[in-house]
Design an enzyme around this catalytic site. Structure first.
Site, PDB file in Angstrom:
ATOM      1  N   CYS A  54      -3.325  15.611  29.153  1.00  0.00           N
ATOM      2  CA  CYS A  54      -4.254  15.893  30.403  1.00  0.00           C
ATOM      3  C   CYS A  54      -3.980  17.003  30.900  1.00  0.00           C
ATOM      4  O   CYS A  54      -3.101  17.366  31.444  1.00  0.00           O
ATOM      5  CB  CYS A  54      -3.645  14.603  30.188  1.00  0.00           C
ATOM      6  SG  CYS A  54      -4.748  13.018  29.833  1.00  0.00           S
ATOM      7  N   ASP A  77       8.390  20.529  23.790  1.00  0.00           N
ATOM      8  CA  ASP A  77       9.831  20.348  25.001  1.00  0.00           C
ATOM      9  C   ASP A  77      10.373  20.026  24.370  1.00  0.00           C
ATOM     10  O   ASP A  77      11.961  19.478  23.946  1.00  0.00           O
ATOM     11  CB  ASP A  77       9.311  19.724  25.734  1.00  0.00           C
ATOM     12  CG  ASP A  77       8.365  19.741  26.345  1.00  0.00           C
ATOM     13  OD1 ASP A  77       7.546  20.988  26.884  1.00  0.00           O
ATOM     14  OD2 ASP A  77       7.675  19.020  27.135  1.00  0.00           O
ATOM     15  N   ASN A 152      -0.860  13.831  13.152  1.00  0.00           N
ATOM     16  CA  ASN A 152      -0.617  12.945  13.052  1.00  0.00           C
ATOM     17  C   ASN A 152      -1.542  11.582  13.906  1.00  0.00           C
ATOM     18  O   ASN A 152      -1.145  12.195  15.281  1.00  0.00           O
ATOM     19  CB  ASN A 152       0.634  12.088  13.572  1.00  0.00           C
ATOM     20  CG  ASN A 152       1.400  13.064  12.036  1.00  0.00           C
ATOM     21  OD1 ASN A 152       1.311  12.924  10.985  1.00  0.00           O
ATOM     22  ND2 ASN A 152       2.731  12.850  13.482  1.00  0.00           N
ATOM     23  N   HIS A 165      -5.172  16.010  19.641  1.00  0.00           N
ATOM     24  CA  HIS A 165      -3.697  16.555  19.229  1.00  0.00           C
ATOM     25  C   HIS A 165      -4.120  16.770  17.876  1.00  0.00           C
ATOM     26  O   HIS A 165      -3.660  15.930  16.768  1.00  0.00           O
ATOM     27  CB  HIS A 165      -2.667  16.442  20.632  1.00  0.00           C
ATOM     28  CG  HIS A 165      -1.884  15.530  20.049  1.00  0.00           C
ATOM     29  ND1 HIS A 165      -2.022  14.241  20.105  1.00  0.00           N
ATOM     30  CD2 HIS A 165       0.038  15.716  19.562  1.00  0.00           C
ATOM     31  CE1 HIS A 165      -0.578  13.586  19.889  1.00  0.00           C
ATOM     32  NE2 HIS A 165      -0.202  14.544  19.750  1.00  0.00           N
ATOM     33  N   GLN A 167       0.018  19.408  15.644  1.00  0.00           N
ATOM     34  CA  GLN A 167       1.169  19.895  15.867  1.00  0.00           C
ATOM     35  C   GLN A 167       1.109  21.131  14.461  1.00  0.00           C
ATOM     36  O   GLN A 167       0.479  21.232  13.870  1.00  0.00           O
ATOM     37  CB  GLN A 167       2.643  19.146  15.434  1.00  0.00           C
ATOM     38  CG  GLN A 167       2.459  17.605  16.490  1.00  0.00           C
ATOM     39  CD  GLN A 167       3.585  16.936  15.983  1.00  0.00           C
ATOM     40  OE1 GLN A 167       4.763  17.226  16.412  1.00  0.00           O
ATOM     41  NE2 GLN A 167       3.846  15.863  16.103  1.00  0.00           N
ATOM     42  N   LYS A 314      -1.392  -0.143   3.658  1.00  0.00           N
ATOM     43  CA  LYS A 314      -0.468  -0.236   2.168  1.00  0.00           C
ATOM     44  C   LYS A 314       0.998   0.599   3.060  1.00  0.00           C
ATOM     45  O   LYS A 314       1.158   1.554   3.939  1.00  0.00           O
ATOM     46  CB  LYS A 314      -1.201   1.003   1.798  1.00  0.00           C
ATOM     47  CG  LYS A 314       0.269   1.593   0.705  1.00  0.00           C
ATOM     48  CD  LYS A 314       0.550   0.560  -0.284  1.00  0.00           C
ATOM     49  CE  LYS A 314       1.482   0.932  -1.595  1.00  0.00           C
ATOM     50  NZ  LYS A 314       1.315  -0.091  -2.640  1.00  0.00           N
ATOM     51  N   PHE A 319       9.938  -0.489  -4.022  1.00  0.00           N
ATOM     52  CA  PHE A 319       9.222   0.240  -5.253  1.00  0.00           C
ATOM     53  C   PHE A 319       9.238   1.394  -4.766  1.00  0.00           C
ATOM     54  O   PHE A 319       9.304   2.120  -5.927  1.00  0.00           O
ATOM     55  CB  PHE A 319       8.677  -0.562  -5.883  1.00  0.00           C
ATOM     56  CG  PHE A 319       8.359  -0.166  -8.173  1.00  0.00           C
ATOM     57  CD1 PHE A 319       8.848  -0.733  -8.391  1.00  0.00           C
ATOM     58  CD2 PHE A 319       7.359   0.759  -7.926  1.00  0.00           C
ATOM     59  CE1 PHE A 319       9.155   0.066  -9.177  1.00  0.00           C
ATOM     60  CE2 PHE A 319       7.304   1.340  -8.914  1.00  0.00           C
ATOM     61  CZ  PHE A 319       7.750   0.860 -10.285  1.00  0.00           C
ATOM     62  N   GLU A 320       8.287   1.645  -4.165  1.00  0.00           N
ATOM     63  CA  GLU A 320       7.584   3.295  -4.447  1.00  0.00           C
ATOM     64  C   GLU A 320       8.979   4.049  -3.615  1.00  0.00           C
ATOM     65  O   GLU A 320       9.053   5.605  -3.998  1.00  0.00           O
ATOM     66  CB  GLU A 320       6.529   3.615  -2.994  1.00  0.00           C
ATOM     67  CG  GLU A 320       5.017   2.302  -2.927  1.00  0.00           C
ATOM     68  CD  GLU A 320       5.061   0.804  -2.997  1.00  0.00           C
ATOM     69  OE1 GLU A 320       6.433   0.712  -3.194  1.00  0.00           O
ATOM     70  OE2 GLU A 320       4.496   0.614  -3.626  1.00  0.00           O
TER      71      GLU A 320
END
Ligand SMILES: O=P(O)(O)O[C@H]1O[C@H](CO)[C@@H](O)[C@H](O)[C@H]1O
Ligand SMILES: O=P(O)(O)O[C@H]1O[C@H](CO)[C@@H](O)[C@H](O)[C@H]1O
Lengths: 350, 350
Positions: A54, A77, A152, A165, A167, A314, A319-320
């Protein structure tokens, strides 16, 4: 019995990385008593004096975030990559291969207010974000082979700070995903003399089965080979190669498209929809400055984890991880739901 | 400045899939205000009359789970793969490739009691689990190219039922990960005339930097190229190719090794440590029955998500999804912590 894609398990090939995805349309019916996500509520204050992102707040390292009024970019940082770092020793053992990694990591705030997100920002404010992406990209792409702009969003996607935000991680090398894409786009171009994604967009526009949004400059599609439940690609229709070759009109249309897509996402389960998203375009840096980028098409990819509701996601596990990517509904089913949900009016404004 | 692996960002190559991992040793220092996992407490009742995996309980589809006394295997009520399914039509468009997927999905309960996990079961009880794996594998491997035995443990790894159990998904085709491994193990064997993982184990035993457990039959190592924070491989020292060629002694030692490793995991952050784990060995089915498996070494892989404590996990998001795998501490640091933590006495018994 005749094959019906929305009923019968099958595999689809991702031509961008050469990997197959297992599609299991009927799995969404199974009962869920596993982990529930906390639906992200838009209940943050506009300003949080303890949040280092902020305006005016002092970060843990003692540096004060300025009283910024639009976007604000600073060096992370705790960067994963740094500019000056010793080179690891060479190894000729194929089982212990080590290589250098230089780069830098920046954080970019989208807006001074903590309680906004892209879908609740105005198109004009999103244009400011896009312009800042471009000016960062201009600077960083001169030096680095790959500039990964990514967001994200939401705790479910590992976001550790709710302030809007993204990155920007720059790398002295081409990471795995762009490297694979580079090879496959190049091979397709060598055979077909057309960028793969230009052909792909053309055929998707003809079929109209997986298109979510289309306008003069951009198409949003749930790719035929999507892995994440509501994964989409936002693809340039203008043979753009990198984010910094967009015209002013294309940027404005991009802002509208991003706002519409993220509004649809939020409206789908009536929550602040989590995702990871990022931009892919032709590689950069001194190494790639003179190479042809004819095979590339600028695009963003959205990977949202939610599957059935604001609280059931999900998981890419068992398995993935051990065998292959697997999804529980077809791309066509996901596209239909995203197409039908309102993209103009955000549920919080109703 | 001299390169120090535990301080300087670098990349390491995973020779099993050809992909690089970005290692950023100093990132664990950063503050975390993101999602906190609920630490899995061992507070389940021995028997839960509403849990369909408990002996005697009726499943949603009306079938009653028998009063089983050791392990219990049944067909998944919502299988991702089924045995009889129509074949999709051929497509000659490289951008819309679709392929058949046949198989089956089973659930295997480890024990009648809901409040046990592998580390809190006795070695004798774990041997029963291993024997059941082998008998399932014997049956399924006759028919299918790949039999993926895997356990998702803990809500953080998408496990939707806390009763101790694993899954077995069989496939009529070789999935992505085993396919890549098959190619790379074969290429290494062609050059070196030795299974890659036999060479790897030998060198790790010499170096003693990443070994967690070693005994006559098994080695547990944090691979040089590990992606997940406390990822380990449990590798056969006896040139085993598949789980069904283990001797009785090797099985018993495997039970002890699994108990020791999972006890270490639980003790590390004093919680029921979540992970996905599974077995990889030579492919099977009529297609591979007569092919050489000389390049293979039987091994299990553990992918645990926790990074810093029982409640702070590593997220594989943004940069990881869009660019490449990235880890926040070195394999050597993880191995040292796992080596030092008690593997004999579980924290609940202290
Ligand atoms: O089959 P389950 O336990 O309901 O589901 C879990 O394991 C599956 C196999 O790894 C995954 O596809 C699911 O995302 C996960 O939640
Ligand atoms: O940098 P952050 O937001 O603290 O961290 C987040 O994004 C990074 C880049 O995708 C990931 O490596 C971390 O696992 C995730 O928690």
């Amino acid at each position: 019995m005749q094959f019906v894609a929305s009923e019968h398990p099958h595999r689809r090939l991702n031509p961008l990385n050469g990997q197959w995805v297992l599609v299991c349309p009927h799995r969404t019916q199974r009962p869920w008593s596993g982990q529930q996500e906390k639906a992200q509520k838009n209940e943050l204050p506009e300003f949080d004096p303890t949040n280092p992102l902020c305006p005016g707040v002092t970060r843990p390292n003692g540096i004060q975030t300025p009283e910024y009024e639009s976007t604000y970019v600073f060096e992370n940082d705790f960067p994963a990559l740094v500019e000056v770092v010793p080179v690891p020793p060479n190894s000729d053992d194929p089982l212990f291969q080590i290589a250098p990694a230089r780069g830098n990591c920046r954080v970019m705030c989208f807006h001074p207010k903590s309680n906004l997100t892209l879908p609740t920002m105005s198109a004009a404010e999103i244009v400011v974000v896009i312009d800042e992406w471009i000016s960062q990209f201009n600077e960083l792409s001169a030096k680095y082979a790959w500039v990964q702009i990514f967001e994200n969003k939401g705790a479910a996607m590992g976001c550790s700070n709710p302030h809007p935000h993204c990155q920007i991680w720059s790398c002295s090398f081409l990471p795995t995903e762009p490297q694979l894409k580079q090879e496959r786009l190049r091979a397709y171009y060598a055979t077909n003399e057309r960028p793969m994604l230009a052909d792909y967009v053309e055929r998707e526009l003809q079929r109209q089965e997986r298109i979510v949004i289309e306008n003069r400059d951009w198409v949003v599609v749930v790719p035929f080979w999507a892995t994440w439940p509501f994964e989409t690609m936002l693809i340039s229709r203008n043979n753009n190669k990198r984010i910094n070759d967009l015209t002013v009109e294309q940027r404005y249309n991009l802002a509208l498209t991003m706002k519409e897509l993220t509004t649809k996402y939020d409206n789908l389960f009536q929550c602040s929809f989590p995702y990871s998203m990022g931009w892919h375009g032709a590689p950069t840096g001194p190494e790639h400055a003179h190479a042809s980028s004819a095979h590339w098409t600028l695009h963003a990819i959205y990977y949202p984890p939610l599957l059935r509701s604001a609280s059931v996601r999900k998981f890419m596990v068992g398995f993935e991880l051990l065998a292959m990517a697997q999804r529980d509904l077809t791309s066509e089913q996901a596209a239909q739901r995203l197409r039908e949900v309102d993209g103009k009016c955000h549920y919080l404004e109703k």
